[in-house]
Design an enzyme around this catalytic site. Structure first.
Site, PDB file in Angstrom:
ATOM      1  N   TYR A 132      -1.377  -0.738  10.069  1.00 42.21           N
ATOM      2  CA  TYR A 132      -1.509  -1.158   8.668  1.00 42.21           C
ATOM      3  C   TYR A 132      -0.267  -0.736   7.885  1.00 42.21           C
ATOM      4  O   TYR A 132       0.323  -1.538   7.146  1.00 42.21           O
ATOM      5  CB  TYR A 132      -2.771  -0.537   8.070  1.00 42.21           C
ATOM      6  CG  TYR A 132      -2.977  -0.810   6.603  1.00 42.21           C
ATOM      7  CD1 TYR A 132      -3.364  -2.061   6.151  1.00 42.21           C
ATOM      8  CD2 TYR A 132      -2.821   0.212   5.676  1.00 42.21           C
ATOM      9  CE1 TYR A 132      -3.588  -2.299   4.806  1.00 42.21           C
ATOM     10  CE2 TYR A 132      -3.044  -0.008   4.322  1.00 42.21           C
ATOM     11  CZ  TYR A 132      -3.423  -1.271   3.892  1.00 42.21           C
ATOM     12  OH  TYR A 132      -3.631  -1.501   2.555  1.00 42.21           O
ATOM     13  N   SER A 187       0.846  -1.194   0.000  1.00 44.15           N
ATOM     14  CA  SER A 187       0.000   0.000   0.000  1.00 44.15           C
ATOM     15  C   SER A 187       0.876   1.237   0.000  1.00 44.15           C
ATOM     16  O   SER A 187       1.982   1.226   0.561  1.00 44.15           O
ATOM     17  CB  SER A 187      -0.877   0.006   1.254  1.00 44.15           C
ATOM     18  OG  SER A 187      -1.540   1.236   1.394  1.00 44.15           O
TER      19      SER A 187
END
Length: 175
Positions: free
Chosen positions: A91, A78
């Site tokens: 995350y 990401s």
């Protein structure tokens, strides 16, 4: 995914197809919470989903691919791994681990004809994104279509991006 389920996946795949040409690790769990609210359970779930699963599957499949003297591993990370949004610390940390694990996999697999690459998209119009942010916060026109990310993954698998082995390919959201 744990080591036992990785064993099961590899055994089933090998018994059905006799080989593995590509592994695409596309999983995500993104709890949105400030660092001071992170619980051990949220940390473990996030790390297990985003990083541990990739490690377990790669550890089981890399020897198979090495024996075949070919294969490609594409891990999805990401943009949060390099430019985290507030509240996405765990995350972002997990996905940064994916970036580094991909680089290590590429280096270890290169001598055996194994390619490994990481794809790091920005905001993608998915249920996970919309579970975290509404359209007022991140408008649809500022998100990637999932097909755009899938195209990059496909290009990595078929060899169109072989020159980026070990790298993290950034797929930025529209501005």
């Amino acid at each position: 995914c744990n080591a036992e389920s990785a064993d099961w996946i590899v055994e089933r795949t090998m018994s059905r197809f006799g080989r593995v040409d590509a592994l695409c690790n596309v999983a995500g769990d993104a709890p949105l919470m400030p660092i001071e609210q992170v619980t051990p359970e949220a940390w473990r779930r996030c790390i297990d989903t985003n990083l541990s699963c990739i490690v377990h599957l790669t550890a089981k499949l890399l020897p198979v691919m090495c024996e075949q003297e070919r294969g490609v591993i594409v891990n999805v990370s990401s943009m949060a791994s390099i430019d985290p949004f507030p509240g996405l610390a765990i995350y972002a940390a997990a996905k940064a681990g994916v970036n580094m694990f991909t680089q290590c996999t590429a280096r270890e697999g290169a001598a055996h004809g194994i390619r490994a690459v990481c794809v790091a998209p920005g905001a993608v119009e998915t249920p996970m994104l919309r579970g975290l942010f509404d359209k007022a916060m991140i408008p649809s026109e500022k998100t990637l279509d999932p097909r755009d990310v899938a195209t990059v993954i496909r290009d990595c698998v078929i060899g169109g991006r072989h020159f980026e082995m070990g790298e993290t390919i950034l797929v930025k959201s529209p501005a």
